[in-house]
Design an enzyme around this catalytic site. Sequence first.
Site, PDB file in Angstrom:
ATOM      1  CG  HIS A  46      15.524  -6.852  -1.760  1.00  0.00           C
ATOM      2  ND1 HIS A  46      16.490  -6.269  -2.450  1.00  0.00           N
ATOM      3  CD2 HIS A  46      15.983  -7.120  -0.318  1.00  0.00           C
ATOM      4  CE1 HIS A  46      17.512  -5.997  -1.360  1.00  0.00           C
ATOM      5  NE2 HIS A  46      17.224  -6.503  -0.447  1.00  0.00           N
ATOM      6  CG  ASP A  83      14.919  -4.962  -5.336  1.00  0.00           C
ATOM      7  OD1 ASP A  83      14.681  -3.941  -4.389  1.00  0.00           O
ATOM      8  OD2 ASP A  83      15.785  -5.874  -4.973  1.00  0.00           O
TER       9      ASP A  83
HETATM   10  C1  XUL Z   1      22.190  -4.192   2.961  1.00  0.00           C
HETATM   11  C2  XUL Z   1      22.169  -5.438   2.216  1.00  0.00           C
HETATM   12  C3  XUL Z   1      20.913  -6.125   1.412  1.00  0.00           C
HETATM   13  C4  XUL Z   1      21.065  -7.487   1.344  1.00  0.00           C
HETATM   14  C5  XUL Z   1      20.012  -8.246   0.517  1.00  0.00           C
HETATM   15  O1  XUL Z   1      23.353  -3.823   3.304  1.00  0.00           O
HETATM   16  O2  XUL Z   1      23.271  -5.892   1.791  1.00  0.00           O
HETATM   17  O3  XUL Z   1      20.864  -5.462   0.289  1.00  0.00           O
HETATM   18  O4  XUL Z   1      22.296  -7.767   0.484  1.00  0.00           O
HETATM   19  O5  XUL Z   1      18.871  -7.788   1.312  1.00  0.00           O
END
Ligand code: XUL
Length: 440
Positions: free
Chosen positions: A101, A104
């Site tokens: 993300h 992150d």
């Molecule tokens: C949350 C989830 C996230 C997504 C990316 O449950 O799976 O980490 O994969 O935003």
Amino acid sequence: MSEFFKGVGKIPYEGTGSDNPLAFKYYNPDEVIDGKTMKDHLRFAVAYWHTFQARGADPFGSGTAIRPWDSITDPMDLAFAKVEANFEFCEKLGIPFFCFHDRDIAPEADNLAETNKRLDQVVARIKDRMKNSDVKLLWGTTNAFSNPRFVHGASTSCSADVFAYAASQVKKAMEITLELGGQNYVFWGGREGYETLLNTDMKLELDNLARFLKMAVDYAKEIGFKGQLLIEPKPKEPTKHQYDFDAATVIGFLKSYGLSDYFKLNIEANHATLAQHSFQHDLRVSRINNMLGSIDANQGDMLLGWDTDQFPTNLYDTTLAMYEVLMMGGFTTGGLNFDAKVRRASFEPEDLFYGHIAGMDAFAKGLKVAHRLIKDGVFEKFIQKRYESFTQGIGADIVAGKVGFKELEAYTLKNGEPKLVSGRQEVLESLLNLYITETK
Ligand code: XUL
Ligand code: CO
């Protein structure tokens, strides 16, 4: 360049006879299965958020994790250190991809412009590191759920300003994903849902979600991002009800808004089970609609009702997941991203390796079993025979659209009571056991 995971070298493949916890028992990256190496079949990825960000906190207690970067206090120094740790970790495990993300990889600053500058600095560092590494970006995404501004959602917020903020964030995240050669871009609607319908304009929220995704498609085109756009369904958590509930709901939503040509799905095991489906169910729904793009590989706990994001070790699940992947002809841009975290009590740095090794071995074994099941036609031959009645006579006429209710009534009056045969579920389950235990 400092080494973070001292004492752990490159993880070797030692086979099932080995009892070395820092070795693969099934994952042999160069082993060829059906003309393709295991590495290319499985396309593993490390999830930045769980491996380099998570500290093992839960609602009842703070983080327990001991990490090699714990002494670094400056947030940007920490971000740079994690870039190094990521590459070292992936290289030691031979994991070809990572996923992140935006938040992150770089901490948020006081305003969007400063935050984006920070992102640029870290992205430059990642790009630099990529020059002497084979490790690539599988996908990038946006965290539009942690910051309090997203309390009512992001693209489904009641606030147009928040919608705009989320759009700005996705714009930037798409740009950096493109810059880093990311092969996909993921949308997981963390708070795209509602807590109560008493304060919710569901129609406007759904329309806005579609508007937002349309803007993303347009912007991807504009900047020349050729990667696959993916939506990751999840039924609940953090919101009570999330709009991207499960594969079937997302596919219906995309079709009704004319967006289905632009998106595929990123199916997460623990999200499927939260929606009361099996992992294989959501993979199958995606596959038969030609929309299975990628997988978030993890597993839940049968006795806990939330998204525990455990490392996948259940061989039935990994086998049947790889069954679906092989049946669709393998991954193209997608892969198996370990959206999985070590347990709170597994707090030592080595546990990060053990978790990934366990998941990689479980999927490698699953791949091998699935390949044999398909090669021997174990289920496919049975299924073909089970539906044989639709290949001839009245069944063929139904499939060809040649008959309607009147003709079918006339047929039934003559044909009488249908003769049925057993579904043989137990025989098939037993065969699956024999293939998994390699007694067949
Ligand atoms: C949350 C989830 C996230 C997504 C990316 O449950 O799976 O980490 O994969 O935003
Ligand atoms: Co996920």
